[in-house]
Write a protein that holds these residues in place. Structure first.
Motif, PDB file in Angstrom:
ATOM      1  N   LEU A 246       0.830  -1.213   0.000  1.00  4.73           N
ATOM      2  CA  LEU A 246       0.000   0.000   0.000  1.00  4.73           C
ATOM      3  C   LEU A 246       0.860   1.256   0.000  1.00  4.73           C
ATOM      4  N   ILE A 247       1.948   1.244   0.769  1.00  2.00           N
ATOM      5  CA  ILE A 247       2.854   2.403   0.777  1.00  2.00           C
ATOM      6  C   ILE A 247       3.487   2.580  -0.603  1.00  2.00           C
ATOM      7  N   TRP A 248       3.885   1.455  -1.202  1.00  2.00           N
ATOM      8  CA  TRP A 248       4.484   1.509  -2.546  1.00  2.00           C
ATOM      9  C   TRP A 248       3.523   2.176  -3.529  1.00  2.00           C
ATOM     10  N   ARG A 249       2.255   1.761  -3.517  1.00  2.00           N
ATOM     11  CA  ARG A 249       1.295   2.319  -4.450  1.00  2.00           C
ATOM     12  C   ARG A 249       1.051   3.800  -4.175  1.00  2.00           C
ATOM     13  N   LYS A 250       1.073   4.167  -2.886  1.00  2.00           N
ATOM     14  CA  LYS A 250       0.862   5.569  -2.525  1.00  2.00           C
ATOM     15  C   LYS A 250       1.929   6.462  -3.154  1.00  2.00           C
ATOM     16  N   PHE A 251       3.213   6.070  -3.023  1.00  2.00           N
ATOM     17  CA  PHE A 251       4.293   6.898  -3.562  1.00  2.00           C
ATOM     18  C   PHE A 251       4.462   6.709  -5.064  1.00  2.00           C
ATOM     19  N   GLU A 252       3.944   5.592  -5.587  1.00  2.00           N
ATOM     20  CA  GLU A 252       4.059   5.352  -7.019  1.00  2.00           C
ATOM     21  C   GLU A 252       3.115   6.252  -7.810  1.00  2.00           C
ATOM     22  N   ARG A 253       1.895   6.428  -7.302  1.00  2.00           N
ATOM     23  CA  ARG A 253       0.892   7.189  -8.044  1.00  2.00           C
ATOM     24  C   ARG A 253       0.585   8.553  -7.435  1.00  2.00           C
ATOM     25  N   HIS A 254       1.148   8.833  -6.243  1.00  2.00           N
ATOM     26  CA  HIS A 254       0.906  10.114  -5.557  1.00  2.00           C
ATOM     27  C   HIS A 254      -0.590  10.379  -5.405  1.00  2.00           C
ATOM     28  N   GLU A 255      -1.299   9.373  -4.895  1.00  2.00           N
ATOM     29  CA  GLU A 255      -2.754   9.468  -4.789  1.00  2.00           C
ATOM     30  C   GLU A 255      -3.148  10.099  -3.455  1.00  2.00           C
TER      31      GLU A 255
ATOM     32  N   GLY B  66      -2.476  12.754   4.721  1.00  2.00           N
ATOM     33  CA  GLY B  66      -3.460  12.543   5.777  1.00  2.00           C
ATOM     34  C   GLY B  66      -4.520  11.533   5.384  1.00  2.00           C
ATOM     35  N   GLN B  67      -4.930  11.591   4.132  1.00  2.00           N
ATOM     36  CA  GLN B  67      -5.943  10.630   3.667  1.00  2.00           C
ATOM     37  C   GLN B  67      -5.396   9.207   3.688  1.00  2.00           C
ATOM     38  N   TRP B  68      -4.129   9.042   3.268  1.00  2.00           N
ATOM     39  CA  TRP B  68      -3.525   7.710   3.287  1.00  2.00           C
ATOM     40  C   TRP B  68      -3.402   7.196   4.725  1.00  2.00           C
ATOM     41  N   ALA B  69      -2.979   8.081   5.649  1.00  2.00           N
ATOM     42  CA  ALA B  69      -2.854   7.670   7.050  1.00  2.00           C
ATOM     43  C   ALA B  69      -4.213   7.275   7.623  1.00  2.00           C
TER      44      ALA B  69
END
Length: 766
Positions: free
Chosen positions: A263-272, A276-279
Motif C-alpha cells: 500500500l505504501i508503494w502504491r501511494k508513492f508510485e501514483r501520488h494518490e 493525511g488521507q492515506w494515514a
C-alpha cells in the motif's frame, strides 16, 4: 481397470476442462483476429467460430454460462466434491496431523463454553477461530467432536474452506494476470491439483482455514491496489479479513508487513491523495484488524508475557527433546534422496522435507512410521507423483527468477506484495525449524498462507517452459496433465484395497472396538487370505482381546510361511511371555533383535524378562546395545533406568528417565506407578523402599513437584524406609496442593496416608 474406474472419471473430468480451455481460446482468437479465420481447417468450423465480441457476448444463455469466468472453478469443484464423497466413509475418523489434539480443542469449547489457555492442551496455543467455528457448527447440529458424525461435519467444513480457497485464488490470478489467460489457467490448475490442499481438506486441522483467509486478504489488497483511491468500506473489509486471518493462525502475522509495504508503494508510485488521507485509510485497516483479533493476543500476552506463544515455549510446560543435527548448514542445504525415499524425508534434509510434504503426504498424516495407523492413500501413485512434480517444481523456480527480474525492471506494488509475502513465509519456515529443531518441522503446508504467490510464480514458469512451439507446448501440457491426474489419484481411496481395510481396522483398534476389528479382518481374509498385513494386525487384535489360542495358531501359521519375518517373531515373543514361558520368550526376543536390529519391542521384552530373573547386569548391557543401534522409545529407557537404579548407578538412571520424559511427559506417571508398587505392595518380596524413594523423586522432579499424586507416592516411599517425619511432611504438602486445586477426590486418600504415617505404620495397598 475395474478397481481404478474412479480415477478414469477424474481423468475424463480434467480432459473436459482441457477441451473447454482449448475451445475458449479458439473463440477469443477468432473474435479478436478475424484474419485468422481462413486458417481454420474447414469452412463449416470457420462459420461456427466467426463471431464478433459483441455477438459472442449476446449469445444464448447456455453459451454465456459455458464461457463464464467461474466455469473453471465449477469444474474443479465437481472433481473435489467427487473425491471427498468417495473418501468420506472410508477414511479413518481421527487420522491427520495432531488430529486428536485439534479435536480435544473443539471438545473443550463445546463442554466448557470457554476458550482454553496454551497450557491446557498440545494444540491449544493456536488462535481459536477454526475451533470456535467447529464447535459452533457441531452445537447447531447437536453433535460432538468425539463422534463419527461430528468428525464428518468437521471434514465437510474443510471441504468448504478448500473450495473457497480455490475460488479466491482464481479471482486473484485474474487480477495478477489481467490480460494473460494462459497464466491464469496455469495458476488455477496448479492450485486446484496441489496435494496439500487435497489431503488437508480431509483432515481436522486449522491449516486450511488459515491459508484460505490469507488468500482472501491478498485478493482484497489486490483490489485496493487496482482501484487506486481507497474507500473506507474497502479498508475496513481488508482489516476485518486480516483480523480473522490472525485469529486462524499466528503465521498470518507475516501478512501485515507485506500488505503495508504494498500500500505504501502504491501511494508513492501514483501520488494518490494527501498524506493525511492515506494515514486515515491505514488506520482504518489496523483498527479493524485489532478490533477482530486484538483481544486474543492481549489475553495470551497477559497470561504468558508473549502474544506469540507456542507449545515449544517453556512457559507452556511441555517438554521437548530434539536429536542433534537439525541446525547445521548441511541439513538446510540437503535435498536428500527424496525421489527414492520420500517418506519422512524431513529427517534427512530440510529441502527434502518441504518437497515431500508439498507434492504428497510425505509424513503420512503425522504417523511415526508405516507400521502405525495412517491414511489409506494410493502410495504407489503418490510415489510416482514425486517424480512427475519435477515439472511444476522447475516451473516455480523459473517463475521466481522471472518475477524477480521483471520486478527489478518494472517494479509494481502487486508483485511487491506477492514476492515480499512469499519471502517472509519462507524465512519463517527456516526460523521455526531452528526454534524447534526436528524433522517434523520441515512441513511445506506450514507455509500454505503463501500458496497464492507460489502458484502465481508457478504459472509464470509453466507459461515460459511451455513456450510457443506447438509440439513442445503439447508435450508440456500432457506432462502437467498427468501430474494433475496423478495428484487426485494418489488421494482417491480405493475401497476394495487392502490398505483401506487395514486403516479401518486400525481406527477401530484405536477406538477400542476390538471385536468389530476382528470381524472386519476375518471377513476380508476370507476373500483375500494372502494379505499378510491384515493377518499380522489380526494377531495383534486377537492378543489385545485376550483370544490367545487363536492368536497363537495364526502366529505359527505365519512363521511356517515366512520364518524370517521379524514382525511375526515380535508377536511370538509376546505370546510366549504371556504364557509365562520365559526361556522360550527370551530366545524369541533375541531372534527379534537379530532380524530387526534396533527394534524397541524385542529389546524391551528381553530386558523385562532378564530383569524379572534378577539378571540386571545383562539387562543393562542389552539396554545399552539398543541405545547404540537406534533412538529407543521412552519405555525402553525407563526399563534401563530402573535396572541402573537397582545396581546403584543413580546418575545414569536419572539421565535415562529425563530423556524418556522429554520424549513423552506421560513417563512420569510410569515412574510414579512403579514407586507406588515398590512402596505399598502387600508382598514383602515385591517391596523396595530405597528404590521407591529414588523413583518417586524422579517423578516429582520431572513434574517440578506440581503433581500432588506424585508427592503422595514419595511420602509412601519414605514411610516404607521408616522416615515417618518426612513422609508426614510430604503427605501434608500434597494435601494442601489438593485443596488448592479443588481435586476433592484425593483428600480422603491423603488423610488416610497421614493417619497411617502418624501411627508409625507404612501404607499397604488394599
Amino acid at each position: 481397470i475395474k478397481a481404478r474406474w474412479p480415477i478414469l472419471l477424474v481423468f475424463a473430468a480434467l480432459s473436459s476442462v482441457g477441451w473447454w480451455v482449448a475451445g475458449r481460446k479458439r473463440r477469443l482468437i477468432v473474435a479478436n483476429k478475424p484474419e485468422a479465420v481462413p486458417a481454420l481447417k474447414s469452412r463449416r468450423r470457420a462459420q461456427k467460430f466467426r463471431k464478433t465480441p459483441q455477438s459472442a457476448a449476446a449469445g444464448k444463455p447456455k453459451e454465456r454460462f459455458l464461457s463464464s469466468p467461474i466455469m473453471p472453478v465449477l469444474l474443479f469443484s465437481v472433481i473435489w466434491v467427487a473425491l471427498f464423497a468417495n473418501n468420506l466413509g472410508v477414511l479413518p475418523g481421527r487420522v491427520g496431523y495432531d488430529s486428536d489434539s485439534h479435536i480435544a480443542y473443539i471438545n473443550f469449547i463445546q463442554e466448557k463454553h470457554s476458550l482454553p489457555l496454551a497450557a491446557d492442551g498440545w494444540e491449544m496455543f493456536q488462535p481459536p477461530l477454526y475451533y470456535v467455528l467447529g464447535a459452533g457448527v457441531l452445537s447447531l447440529l447437536n453433535l460432538s467432536a468425539l463422534t463419527p458424525g461430528g468428525l464428518i461435519a468437521l471434514r465437510i467444513m474443510g471441504l468448504v474452506f478448500g473450495l473457497v480457497q480455490v475460488t479466491f485464488a482464481w479471482a486473484s490470478l485474474r487480477l495478477i494476470f489481467p490480460a494473460q489467460s494462459a497464466n491464469q489457467k496455469w495458476g488455477l490448475a496448479l492450485i486446484a491439483c496441489l496435494p496439500p490442499l487435497l489431503y488437508l481438506s480431509q483432515y481436522v486441522t486449522n491449516e486450511l482455514l488459515a491459508a484460505t483467509l490469507a488468500t482472501v486478504c491478498i485478493y482484497l489488497c489486490l483490489r485496493l491496489l487496482r482501484n487506486g483511491l481507497y474507500s473506507w468500506k474497502a479498508c475496513v473489509g481488508l482489516g476485518v479479513c486480516l483480523g480473522f486471518a490472525l485469529l486462524a493462525k499466528t503465521t498470518n502475522v507475516l501478512l501485515l508487513p507485506a500488505i503495508a509495504g504494498a500500500l505504501i508503494w502504491r501511494k508513492f508510485e501514483r501520488h494518490e491523495g494527501p498524506p493525511g488521507q492515506w494515514a486515515y485509510h491505514a488506520a482504518l485497516i489496523l483498527l479493524a484488524a485489532g478490533a477482530v483479533c486484538g483481544w486474543h493476543y492481549a489475553r495470551v500476552w497477559h497470561h504468558y508475557g508473549n502474544p506469540l506463544i507456542g507449545n515449544w515455549d517453556p512457559k507452556v510446560s511441555y517438554a521437548w527433546w530434539m536429536e542433534d543435527g537439525y541446525r547445521t548448514w548441511s541439513y538446510y542445504a540437503r535435498l536428500g534422496n527424496v525421489l527414492l525415499h520420500p517418506w519422512f524425508a524431513g529427517f534427512n534434509g530440510f529441502l527434502g522435507g518441504l518437497y515431500s510434504t508439498f507434492w504428497g503426504d510425505g509424513l503420512l498424516a503425522g504417523s511415526p512410521s508405516f507400521a502405525d495407523p495412517h491414511p489409506p492413500w494410493n502410495y504407489d501413485f503418490m510415489a510416482i507423483g514425486y517424480w512427475l512434480a519435477i515439472l511444476p517444481s522447475a516451473a516455480i523456480l523459473v517463475g521466481a527468477a522471472l518475477a524477480v527480474v521483471q520486478f527489478i525492471r518494472r517494479p509494481s506494488a502487486e508483485w511487491f506484495l506477492l514476492l515480499g509475502f512469499g519471502f517472509l513465509v519462507a524465512l519463517g519456515l527456516v526460523y521455526m525449524s531452528g526454534v524447534v529443531p526436528c524433522g517434523g518441522m520441515a512441513k511445506a503446508f506450514y507455509g500454505l498462507p503463501a500458496l497464492l504467490p507460489v502458484c502465481a510464480l508457478g504459472a509464470l514458469g509453466m507459461n515460459f517452459i511451455a513456450g510457443r512451439h506447438r509440439l513442445w507446448r503439447f508435450i508440456v501440457c500432457v506432462l502437467f496433465s498427468v501430474w494433475a491426474i496423478n495428484s487426485f489419484a494418489a488421494v482417491w481411496i480405493v475401497r476394495s484395497s487392502v490398505s483401506c481395510t487395514l486403516a479401518r481396522a486400525q481406527a477401530m483398534v484405536k477406538d477400542h472396538q476390538l471385536l468389530e476389528a476382528v470381524d472386519l479382518l476375518t471377513k476380508r481374509l476370507q476373500t483375500d487370505p494372502g494379505a499378510r498385513e491384515l493377518r499380522l494386525l489380526l494377531v495383534s487384535v486377537l492378543f489385545s482381546a485376550a483370544d490367545y489360542d487363536d492368536a497363537a495358531n495364526e502366529v505359527e501359521n505365519l512363521l511356517r510361511e515366512d520364518p524370517g519375518n521379524g514382525r511375526v517373531w515380535v508377536l511370538k515373543t509376546a505370546m510366549l511371555y504371556r504364557q509365562n514361558r520365559m526361556d522360550e520368550a527370551r530366545e524369541a526376543a533375541q531372534r527379534v533383535t537379530q532380524l530387526i536390529p534396533g527394534n524397541d519391542q524385542g529389546y524391551h521384552v528381553l530386558m523385562r524378562m532378564l530383569f524379572v530373573q534378577n539378571r540386571r547386569l545383562e539387562t543393562i548391557a542389552i539396554g545399552r546395545e539398543a541405545l547404540a543401534l537406534s533412538s529407543p522409545g521412552p519405555a525402553l529407557r525407563i526399563s534401563l533406568g530402573t535396572a541402573l537404579l537397582f545396581e546403584g548407578q543413580d546418575e545414569e538412571a536419572s539421565v535415562q528417565f529425563r530423556y524418556a520424559f522429554y520424549v513423552n511427559p506421560e513417563c512420569a506417571a510410569a515412574l510414579d506407578s512403579m514407586a507406588w508398587d515398590l512402596s505399598t505392595d502387600k508382598e514383602p518380596s515385591s517391596r523396595n523402599g530405597p528404590i521407591a524413594v529414588k523413583l518417586a523423586q524422579q517423578a516429582c522432579e520431572l513434574t517440578q513437584y506440581k503433581q500432588p499424586r506424585h508427592i503422595c507416592t514419595l511420602a509412601a516411599a519414605y514411610a516404607e524406609t521408616g522416615r515417618y517425619d518426612v513422609a508426614i511432611a510430604q503427605a501434608e504438602r500434597a494435601r494442601a496442593m489438593v485443596i488448592a486445586s479443588g481435586a476433592t477426590n484425593l483428600i480422603s486418600r491423603n488423610d488416610e496416608l497421614i493417619r497411617t504415617f502418624k501411627s508409625g505404620q507404612p501404607y499397604r495397598q488394599k
